[in-house]
Design an enzyme around this catalytic site. Sequence first.
Site, PDB file in Angstrom:
ATOM      1  N   SER A  86      -7.894  64.875  83.508  1.00  0.00           N
ATOM      2  CA  SER A  86      -8.902  63.813  83.590  1.00  0.00           C
ATOM      3  C   SER A  86     -10.327  64.279  83.358  1.00  0.00           C
ATOM      4  CB  SER A  86      -8.825  63.114  84.954  1.00  0.00           C
ATOM      5  OG  SER A  86      -7.719  62.243  85.000  1.00  0.00           O
ATOM      6  N   LYS A 101     -12.299  62.520  80.733  1.00  0.00           N
ATOM      7  CA  LYS A 101     -13.096  61.309  80.944  1.00  0.00           C
ATOM      8  C   LYS A 101     -14.587  61.598  80.923  1.00  0.00           C
ATOM      9  CE  LYS A 101      -9.540  58.890  83.631  1.00  0.00           C
ATOM     10  NZ  LYS A 101      -8.580  59.915  84.090  1.00  0.00           N
ATOM     11  N   SER A 114     -11.579  58.178  88.888  1.00  0.00           N
ATOM     12  CA  SER A 114     -10.851  58.735  87.735  1.00  0.00           C
ATOM     13  C   SER A 114      -9.752  57.792  87.254  1.00  0.00           C
ATOM     14  CB  SER A 114     -10.257  60.103  88.094  1.00  0.00           C
ATOM     15  OG  SER A 114      -9.883  60.800  86.936  1.00  0.00           O
TER      16      SER A 114
END
Length: 370
Positions: free
Chosen positions: A44, A47, A104
């Site tokens: 993640s 991101k 997230s």
Amino acid sequence: MVFSLNLANVYGFDLGAYSAILIEAETGQVLYEHNADEELPPASITKTMAMLIAMEAIESGEVSLEDTVTVSRYAESMGGSQIFLDAGTELTIEDLLKAVTVASANDASVALAEGISGSYYSFVDKMNERAKELKMENTNFRNTTGLPEAEHYTTARDITKMSQKVIKYPEIREWGQIWVDYIDLPNRQAMLTNTNRLILNYQGMDGIKTGHTSEAGYGLASSAVRDDMRLISVVLKAESESERQELTTRLLDYGFNNFRQQTLISDDEAIHNVEIPGSRNGTASVRVAQDLNVVIPRNDDYETELNYYIEEEYDFPILEGETVGEVGVKMNGQEISRKEIVAAEEINRANIFTRLFRGAANTVRDFINR
């Protein structure tokens, strides 16, 4: 323009992480690195680039935080970390960004991408284009979520490059410090809990992004500021959440305890007698557009040298505040940073007789020095 002076071996510090790097955010100076260029799945932490693309779109006026986005079925279908958005739900870009930054949320990252670019994969293309612009030379994105996918990878060093950009936005720093918050949905409130537990107990922590998959292990790109010095650390492929927290804490402590930021020239300080070709006096006073800072070891003396790079031609008069060139700083012979310099006063053109005299004098001088 930013250069990187590697100070990683100054103290012989060994973190013991699989892949890690520590930089000072403004200059990009490397204070520690180990295996920082190995291509790894970022989970993640991906991101971070989605957040950056979104904030830059807001800054440019392409979209606004108040614009609404309708969640697609594709966004609804995302697994992993999510806030369980239903297709057809409308949310603001601000809510989606907050859900990505704090919790997230994979579904929110997909909805955000579709809302900004219209097409999800068009947004992913933008992520790769921006990576190239930032010279993230060992990065390839296939999605916004970081869910496992072939040929989706980056490096610890590349992560610092997008982290430097995204952490400049005050909204990102504000959301990055939220522990628990809520987003209003049509039939309920979605709870956002920060995936970065260090914001609770590490002084100055204000971001940036965690990551975890079975393939990637546990990763964390973090930002913390103390005494006006911001450090960015990246730890990848840790074996557990507690290990990534411990490694990040040790890495940031190493940076704050052993290095300090020094302002060589402040932006309100006039620099006198800088040669300006063609000007009435031949020289003029200038100043840096932004403070010229460097990072140095706390207990060591590092020699610094300033060099001025002045443009060769101007449209006179040069008004106060107009750019006239750059100033570069070298530390121990290696250039580490450049800053724009601007006129500190109005600079007028020399008259024709002065220019002819100077030209003749330069010709004679060049002949003598042959």
